[in-house]
Write a protein that holds these residues in place. Structure first.
Motif, PDB file in Angstrom:
ATOM      1  N   THR A   1       0.089   6.622  -0.623  1.00  0.00           N
ATOM      2  CA  THR A   1      -0.088   8.072  -0.667  1.00  0.00           C
ATOM      3  C   THR A   1       1.194   8.815  -0.317  1.00  0.00           C
ATOM      4  N   ASP A   2       1.527   8.869   0.944  1.00  0.00           N
ATOM      5  CA  ASP A   2       2.676   9.727   1.284  1.00  0.00           C
ATOM      6  C   ASP A   2       3.787   8.943   1.983  1.00  0.00           C
ATOM      7  N   LEU A   3       4.518   8.152   1.225  1.00  0.00           N
ATOM      8  CA  LEU A   3       5.660   7.426   1.777  1.00  0.00           C
ATOM      9  C   LEU A   3       6.731   8.417   2.216  1.00  0.00           C
ATOM     10  N   VAL A   4       7.327   8.166   3.353  1.00  0.00           N
ATOM     11  CA  VAL A   4       8.440   9.011   3.773  1.00  0.00           C
ATOM     12  C   VAL A   4       9.723   8.249   3.490  1.00  0.00           C
ATOM     13  N   TYR A   5      10.536   8.771   2.587  1.00  0.00           N
ATOM     14  CA  TYR A   5      11.804   8.103   2.263  1.00  0.00           C
ATOM     15  C   TYR A   5      12.786   9.135   1.725  1.00  0.00           C
ATOM     16  N   ASP A   6      14.064   8.746   1.743  1.00  0.00           N
ATOM     17  CA  ASP A   6      15.116   9.636   1.261  1.00  0.00           C
ATOM     18  C   ASP A   6      15.323   9.349  -0.230  1.00  0.00           C
ATOM     19  N   ARG A   7      15.145  10.369  -1.064  1.00  0.00           N
ATOM     20  CA  ARG A   7      15.254  10.169  -2.520  1.00  0.00           C
ATOM     21  C   ARG A   7      16.650   9.759  -2.966  1.00  0.00           C
ATOM     22  N   HIS A   8      17.658   9.974  -2.112  1.00  0.00           N
ATOM     23  CA  HIS A   8      19.024   9.618  -2.513  1.00  0.00           C
ATOM     24  C   HIS A   8      19.500   8.320  -1.857  1.00  0.00           C
ATOM     25  N   ASP A   9      18.638   7.676  -1.077  1.00  0.00           N
ATOM     26  CA  ASP A   9      19.018   6.440  -0.383  1.00  0.00           C
ATOM     27  C   ASP A   9      18.463   5.235  -1.150  1.00  0.00           C
ATOM     28  N   VAL A  10      19.261   4.740  -2.092  1.00  0.00           N
ATOM     29  CA  VAL A  10      18.812   3.647  -2.961  1.00  0.00           C
ATOM     30  C   VAL A  10      18.549   2.373  -2.145  1.00  0.00           C
ATOM     31  N   GLU A  11      19.399   2.075  -1.159  1.00  0.00           N
ATOM     32  CA  GLU A  11      19.207   0.857  -0.370  1.00  0.00           C
ATOM     33  C   GLU A  11      17.879   0.927   0.393  1.00  0.00           C
ATOM     34  N   GLY A  12      17.557   2.108   0.907  1.00  0.00           N
ATOM     35  CA  GLY A  12      16.290   2.293   1.619  1.00  0.00           C
ATOM     36  C   GLY A  12      15.107   2.078   0.681  1.00  0.00           C
ATOM     37  N   GLN A  13      15.222   2.547  -0.540  1.00  0.00           N
ATOM     38  CA  GLN A  13      14.131   2.383  -1.517  1.00  0.00           C
ATOM     39  C   GLN A  13      13.973   0.904  -1.900  1.00  0.00           C
ATOM     40  N   LYS A  14      15.097   0.195  -2.002  1.00  0.00           N
ATOM     41  CA  LYS A  14      15.020  -1.239  -2.312  1.00  0.00           C
ATOM     42  C   LYS A  14      14.303  -1.988  -1.182  1.00  0.00           C
ATOM     43  N   ARG A  15      14.561  -1.556   0.065  1.00  0.00           N
ATOM     44  CA  ARG A  15      13.892  -2.211   1.211  1.00  0.00           C
ATOM     45  C   ARG A  15      12.377  -1.983   1.132  1.00  0.00           C
ATOM     46  N   ILE A  16      11.982  -0.762   0.766  1.00  0.00           N
ATOM     47  CA  ILE A  16      10.536  -0.469   0.644  1.00  0.00           C
ATOM     48  C   ILE A  16       9.908  -1.429  -0.367  1.00  0.00           C
ATOM     49  N   LEU A  17      10.595  -1.600  -1.492  1.00  0.00           N
ATOM     50  CA  LEU A  17      10.061  -2.455  -2.556  1.00  0.00           C
ATOM     51  C   LEU A  17       9.990  -3.917  -2.088  1.00  0.00           C
ATOM     52  N   ALA A  18      11.077  -4.386  -1.450  1.00  0.00           N
ATOM     53  CA  ALA A  18      11.127  -5.786  -0.992  1.00  0.00           C
ATOM     54  C   ALA A  18      10.003  -6.036   0.017  1.00  0.00           C
ATOM     55  N   GLU A  19       9.751  -5.087   0.916  1.00  0.00           N
ATOM     56  CA  GLU A  19       8.693  -5.281   1.925  1.00  0.00           C
ATOM     57  C   GLU A  19       7.307  -5.235   1.277  1.00  0.00           C
ATOM     58  N   THR A  20       7.125  -4.281   0.368  1.00  0.00           N
ATOM     59  CA  THR A  20       5.803  -4.119  -0.260  1.00  0.00           C
ATOM     60  C   THR A  20       5.427  -5.351  -1.081  1.00  0.00           C
ATOM     61  N   PHE A  21       6.422  -5.988  -1.699  1.00  0.00           N
ATOM     62  CA  PHE A  21       6.116  -7.094  -2.617  1.00  0.00           C
ATOM     63  C   PHE A  21       6.497  -8.466  -2.044  1.00  0.00           C
ATOM     64  N   ALA A  22       6.686  -8.525  -0.700  1.00  0.00           N
ATOM     65  CA  ALA A  22       7.138  -9.781  -0.076  1.00  0.00           C
ATOM     66  C   ALA A  22       6.172 -10.938  -0.359  1.00  0.00           C
ATOM     67  N   GLU A  23       4.873 -10.624  -0.421  1.00  0.00           N
ATOM     68  CA  GLU A  23       3.887 -11.708  -0.587  1.00  0.00           C
ATOM     69  C   GLU A  23       3.469 -11.903  -2.045  1.00  0.00           C
ATOM     70  N   MET A  24       4.042 -11.146  -2.949  1.00  0.00           N
ATOM     71  CA  MET A  24       3.583 -11.173  -4.347  1.00  0.00           C
ATOM     72  C   MET A  24       4.093 -12.427  -5.051  1.00  0.00           C
ATOM     73  N   GLY A  25       3.231 -13.008  -5.873  1.00  0.00           N
ATOM     74  CA  GLY A  25       3.602 -14.239  -6.578  1.00  0.00           C
ATOM     75  C   GLY A  25       4.232 -13.959  -7.937  1.00  0.00           C
ATOM     76  N   TRP A  26       3.970 -14.862  -8.870  1.00  0.00           N
ATOM     77  CA  TRP A  26       4.499 -14.827 -10.244  1.00  0.00           C
ATOM     78  C   TRP A  26       6.022 -14.679 -10.210  1.00  0.00           C
ATOM     79  N   LEU A  27       6.616 -13.764 -10.967  1.00  0.00           N
ATOM     80  CA  LEU A  27       8.077 -13.676 -11.018  1.00  0.00           C
ATOM     81  C   LEU A  27       8.649 -12.709  -9.978  1.00  0.00           C
ATOM     82  N   ALA A  28       7.761 -12.160  -9.117  1.00  0.00           N
ATOM     83  CA  ALA A  28       8.223 -11.103  -8.189  1.00  0.00           C
ATOM     84  C   ALA A  28       9.423 -11.537  -7.339  1.00  0.00           C
ATOM     85  N   PRO A  29       9.421 -12.729  -6.704  1.00  0.00           N
ATOM     86  CA  PRO A  29      10.575 -13.078  -5.863  1.00  0.00           C
ATOM     87  C   PRO A  29      11.888 -13.103  -6.648  1.00  0.00           C
TER      88      PRO A  29
END
Ligand SMILES: Cc1cc2nc3c(=O)[nH]c(=O)nc-3n(C[C@H](O)[C@H](O)[C@H](O)COP(=O)(O)OP(=O)(O)OC[C@H]3O[C@@H](n4cnc5c(N)ncnc54)[C@H](O)[C@@H]3O)c2cc1C
Length: 419
Positions: free
Chosen positions: A232-260
């Protein structure tokens, strides 16, 4: 007639699909065109976008179909896969004569941007690495201030600066009044193709929790990754690409298939793009001499699709109406809104299930979605699905060629302003 009434100046904020298409058409009608783009070049990146129906007609009228044909992505269709990569349901591209979920003409957004930029060169002034910081309407124009250069006056200012439009913020009010978050986020980026074992299908894998990982081949060495997840309401900086990559890596840490593997490729992605899944909804797309086009005024979201189509068709209609109105921006904006509104309303309709259809939350919901795709792509129900996808044709393009300088007709032949 003085020169100012003949050549009108238009400032376009944003040099992407909408802004570049608009720049091209305004030049054809002999406007003075300036494009200010915040990025240092037209922004690369993005997945394949559809070019169908009237948007294809706009591209044809621009004479860029040969370039688009050369750049198009050849895909067999869309396949939902399980965590082992086995197919659960699929939608072949030819099933709906190129008007289905995978359109007949799919082109990478970055390639389309390059083609539009090449087409909109002659006579267009580009200002990169800058942004509008203020606008003040005076009796015969808009005084615009920029972050890195002196203020200038333009007859008309167009916000083609996307979902988070600065022009909209300055002229209409806060983003929250117009941008409706649909409860999910998306990321797109390019990865090396090595070891992914891809086929010519756009493959998508859903996992419980409303998560989606998808990948499509791009060429011999690269592929386009796409991630989507409910939040719903993620708090993140729209100009901080590294921060956004961290959000993605954490959200999909347990995801299978080709995600890793895709997440490993993300670290060096040159074109990482992350944003909310949102729609822009506005009653009016203009205020005084300021007007919005594309996602700034009517983003549909990746769920409804047609974002590229609305941007190109909207730009075509806006330029045509500005040409037709011969200096009366009020008449032009009224004509633009009247012609485009029914098409935008149709294009913004969300598919059945909305975000839950795209990002089902549970295993049972994923199974149901796959079942419904199998049903709707079967012969008896195919017509129903095809009908729901034909929104891209719900406008007939006006022919504005009479307003091109070389074809100026006698005054009595000029079509009236009202549409
Ligand atoms: C890098 C990128 C990747 C994308 N990938 C996808 C995708 O994979 N799939 C999909 O469906 N849609 C994608 N989109 C969105 C898609 O391009 C739009 O939904 C659609 O084509 C409408 O285009 P638009 O020109 O209205 O907006 P956008 O394509 O969003 O373009 C807006 C432009 O305005 C510029 N801008 C923003 N703020 C300012 C400012 N203050 N001053 C000057 N310039 C500004 C941006 O840099 C950008 O070039 C992507 C957009 C971008 C920018």
């Amino acid at each position: 007639m003085n020169n100012r009434t003949v050549r009108r100046s238009v400032l376009i904020s944003g040099g992407s699909i909408a802004g570049l298409t608009l720049a091209y058409w305004l030049r054809r009608y002999d406007f003075d065109v300036t494009v200010v783009e915040r990025a240092p070049t037209p922004r690369p990146g993005g997945q394949a976008v559809d070019l169908r129906g009237v948007a294809k007609e706009v591209a044809e009228r621009m004479g860029i179909m040969p370039e688009i044909d050369r750049a198009r992505v050849h895909e067999n269709g869309l396949a939902y896969v399980d965590k082992t990569g086995a197919w659960s349901a699929r939608m072949p591209a030819e099933l709906f004569d190129g008007e289905g979920a995978v359109a007949g003409i799919e082109i990478l957004r970055g390639d389309l941007t390059e083609i539009l930029y090449a087409a909109a060169q002659s006579g267009v002034e580009y200002i990169f690495d800058d942004t509008i910081t203020g606008m003040r309407e005076v009796s015969d124009g808009v005084v615009v201030s920029f972050r890195h250069r002196a203020s200038r006056v333009f007859d008309v200012v167009v916000g083609a600066d996307g979902l988070h439009s600065t022009v909209r913020k300055l002229a209409f009010g806060p983003e929250a009044d117009f941008v409706h978050h649909l409860g999910a986020y998306m990321a797109y980026f390019t990865v090396p193709v090595d070891g992914l074992g891809l086929t010519d299908w756009f493959q998508l894998h859903n996992a419980p929790g409303g998560k989606l990982v998808a990948v499509r081949p791009e060429g011999p060495s690269t592929a386009k990754a796409m991630f989507g997840f409910k939040a719903t309401d993620l708090v993140y900086d729209r100009h901080d690409v590294e921060g956004q990559k961290r959000i993605l890596a954490e959200t999909f840490a347990e995801m299978g298939w080709l995600a890793p593997r895709l997440l490993a490729g993300m670290e060096h992605a040159p074109d990482f793009f992350f944003d909310t899944i949102s729609q822009t909804r506005m009653d009016d797309w203009s205020r005084g001499r300021i007007v919005l086009v594309g996602d700034a005024g009517y983003c549909g979201s990746p769920l409804s699709g047609n974002g590229t189509a609305m941007a190109m068709v909207g730009a075509y209609v806006l330029a045509g109406e500005l040409a037709r109105s011969r200096g009366d921006h009020h008449a032009a904006f009224t004509g633009y809104q009247q012609q485009l509104r029914p098409y935008v309303t149709e294009c913004q309709k969300l598919p059945p299930g909305g975000v839950n259809g795209f990002l089902p939350s549970s295993r049972a919901a994923i199974r149901m979605r796959n079942l419904s795709v199998r049903m709707f792509t079967s012969t008896p129900l195919r017509g129903l699905m095809a009908k729901s996808m034909q929104k891209a044709d719900s406008i007939v393009l006006t022919d504005y060629t009479v307003f091109e300088p070389a074809r100026q007709p006698a005054a009595s032949n000029i079509p009236p302003t009202s549409s």
